[in-house]
Scaffold this motif. Structure first.
Motif, PDB file in Angstrom:
ATOM      1  N   UNK A  15      31.868  90.069  43.295  1.00 55.52           N
ATOM      2  CA  UNK A  15      31.622  90.348  41.891  1.00 55.52           C
ATOM      3  C   UNK A  15      32.233  89.340  40.934  1.00 55.52           C
ATOM      4  N   UNK A  16      33.102  88.476  41.449  1.00 57.28           N
ATOM      5  CA  UNK A  16      33.692  87.435  40.608  1.00 57.28           C
ATOM      6  C   UNK A  16      32.653  86.349  40.355  1.00 57.28           C
ATOM      7  N   UNK A  17      32.731  85.660  39.193  1.00 59.65           N
ATOM      8  CA  UNK A  17      31.776  84.582  38.929  1.00 59.65           C
ATOM      9  C   UNK A  17      31.880  83.480  39.984  1.00 59.65           C
ATOM     10  N   UNK A  18      30.749  82.904  40.334  1.00 60.13           N
ATOM     11  CA  UNK A  18      30.685  81.862  41.357  1.00 60.13           C
ATOM     12  C   UNK A  18      29.595  80.899  40.948  1.00 60.13           C
ATOM     13  N   UNK A  53      35.972  73.872  49.518  1.00 59.60           N
ATOM     14  CA  UNK A  53      36.064  74.803  50.641  1.00 59.60           C
ATOM     15  C   UNK A  53      37.137  75.868  50.407  1.00 59.60           C
ATOM     16  N   UNK A  54      37.421  76.121  49.142  1.00 59.09           N
ATOM     17  CA  UNK A  54      38.368  77.168  48.758  1.00 59.09           C
ATOM     18  C   UNK A  54      37.664  78.171  47.854  1.00 59.09           C
ATOM     19  N   UNK A  95      24.489  75.137  52.745  1.00 55.89           N
ATOM     20  CA  UNK A  95      23.820  75.629  51.526  1.00 55.89           C
ATOM     21  C   UNK A  95      23.717  77.157  51.497  1.00 55.89           C
ATOM     22  N   UNK A  96      23.626  77.766  52.654  1.00 51.90           N
ATOM     23  CA  UNK A  96      23.488  79.225  52.743  1.00 51.90           C
ATOM     24  C   UNK A  96      24.814  79.930  53.010  1.00 51.90           C
ATOM     25  N   UNK A  97      25.900  79.177  53.081  1.00 54.65           N
ATOM     26  CA  UNK A  97      27.189  79.743  53.466  1.00 54.65           C
ATOM     27  C   UNK A  97      27.927  80.375  52.294  1.00 54.65           C
ATOM     28  N   UNK A  98      29.011  81.032  52.639  1.00 55.62           N
ATOM     29  CA  UNK A  98      29.952  81.594  51.687  1.00 55.62           C
ATOM     30  C   UNK A  98      30.411  80.544  50.685  1.00 55.62           C
ATOM     31  N   UNK A  99      30.549  79.290  51.127  1.00 57.19           N
ATOM     32  CA  UNK A  99      31.060  78.235  50.254  1.00 57.19           C
ATOM     33  C   UNK A  99      30.133  77.938  49.086  1.00 57.19           C
ATOM     34  N   UNK A 100      28.863  78.183  49.258  1.00 58.74           N
ATOM     35  CA  UNK A 100      27.900  77.967  48.174  1.00 58.74           C
ATOM     36  C   UNK A 100      27.495  79.294  47.533  1.00 58.74           C
ATOM     37  N   UNK A 101      27.221  80.286  48.330  1.00 62.51           N
ATOM     38  CA  UNK A 101      26.717  81.573  47.826  1.00 62.51           C
ATOM     39  C   UNK A 101      27.798  82.465  47.248  1.00 62.51           C
ATOM     40  N   UNK A 102      29.062  82.204  47.645  1.00 60.50           N
ATOM     41  CA  UNK A 102      30.174  82.970  47.113  1.00 60.50           C
ATOM     42  C   UNK A 102      30.565  84.136  47.987  1.00 60.50           C
ATOM     43  N   UNK A 103      31.756  84.669  47.720  1.00 56.13           N
ATOM     44  CA  UNK A 103      32.269  85.750  48.546  1.00 56.13           C
ATOM     45  C   UNK A 103      31.611  87.109  48.268  1.00 56.13           C
ATOM     46  N   UNK A 133      36.995  83.818  53.330  1.00 59.15           N
ATOM     47  CA  UNK A 133      38.264  83.365  52.783  1.00 59.15           C
ATOM     48  C   UNK A 133      39.387  84.315  53.185  1.00 59.15           C
ATOM     49  N   UNK A 134      40.581  83.749  53.395  1.00 61.35           N
ATOM     50  CA  UNK A 134      41.729  84.601  53.678  1.00 61.35           C
ATOM     51  C   UNK A 134      42.405  85.003  52.368  1.00 61.35           C
ATOM     52  N   UNK A 135      43.550  85.672  52.461  1.00 60.89           N
ATOM     53  CA  UNK A 135      44.242  86.181  51.276  1.00 60.89           C
ATOM     54  C   UNK A 135      44.742  85.073  50.352  1.00 60.89           C
ATOM     55  N   UNK A 136      44.784  83.828  50.839  1.00 58.09           N
ATOM     56  CA  UNK A 136      45.228  82.700  50.016  1.00 58.09           C
ATOM     57  C   UNK A 136      44.055  81.949  49.383  1.00 58.09           C
ATOM     58  N   UNK A 137      42.836  82.395  49.655  1.00 56.76           N
ATOM     59  CA  UNK A 137      41.660  81.720  49.115  1.00 56.76           C
ATOM     60  C   UNK A 137      41.211  80.530  49.933  1.00 56.76           C
ATOM     61  N   UNK A 138      41.670  80.421  51.179  1.00 56.56           N
ATOM     62  CA  UNK A 138      41.305  79.337  52.089  1.00 56.56           C
ATOM     63  C   UNK A 138      40.449  79.882  53.217  1.00 56.56           C
TER      64      UNK A 138
END
Length: 177
Positions: A33-36, A70-71, A22-30, A3-8
């Protein structure tokens, strides 16, 4: 992909398979430490897979997903997307008939009269959203109904590659087999 600085996602078409998704950042999270909500996001992918498989089965292969999924949003409401199709197959109802022959819930329609309210939402939703929490729209070169920053109608490819509130460019996912 990050994700960029705008969350996109940075502007680009990211071509990936459902398993890679399924294994990407979009599912697993950035991983910051933030909830995902991984469980919810995996559920949405499973729902998306049902509809995408039906599109593939009728010969449609240009499928794109977007929206809050996708954000950098911990719990997206749904998955939005579009697919490229033949205008005559859509106009004659043949595409809808083929897809509904595959779907046990017969959710394939874009008729505005089929939209129903959902508690807590102001926008009425299509049957596919109620059943799968996914909305996939046909695209053959027509306007999407989404306006740009100047008030002009956009086609899906342009509309899905900008944020709807700030109009900043963003990335999109292209699904591959």
């Amino acid at each position: 992909m990050n994700f960029n600085e705008y969350g996109f996602l940075p502007p680009h078409d990211y071509e990936i398979t459902l398993n890679e998704l399924r294994e990407s950042l979009l599912v697993r999270g950035p991983g910051d430490g933030e909830p995902w909500d991984v469980t919810w996001r995996l559920f949405l992918i499973d729902q998306l897979e049902v509809l995408v498989q039906q599109l593939w089965d009728v010969g449609i292969h240009q499928i794109y997903i977007d929206g809050s999924f996708v954000e950098a949003k911990a719990h997206p409401n749904d998955i939005d997307g579009y697919f490229e199709c033949d205008v005559m197959e859509l106009a004659t109802g043949e595409l809808e008939r083929k897809l509904n022959a595959l779907d046990p819930y017969k959710v394939w329609t874009w008729d505005s009269n089929s939209r129903k309210p959902y508690r807590g939402y102001t926008k009425k939703q299509l049957p596919m959203w109620h059943r799968y929490r996914v909305e996939l729209y046909p695209h053959f070169g027509q306007p999407s109904g989404i306006k740009d920053e100047y008030g002009h109608d956009q086609q899906f490819p342009a509309a899905f590659r900008k944020s709807r509130d700030t109009f900043l460019p963003k990335g999109i996912i292209k699904l591959s087999r």
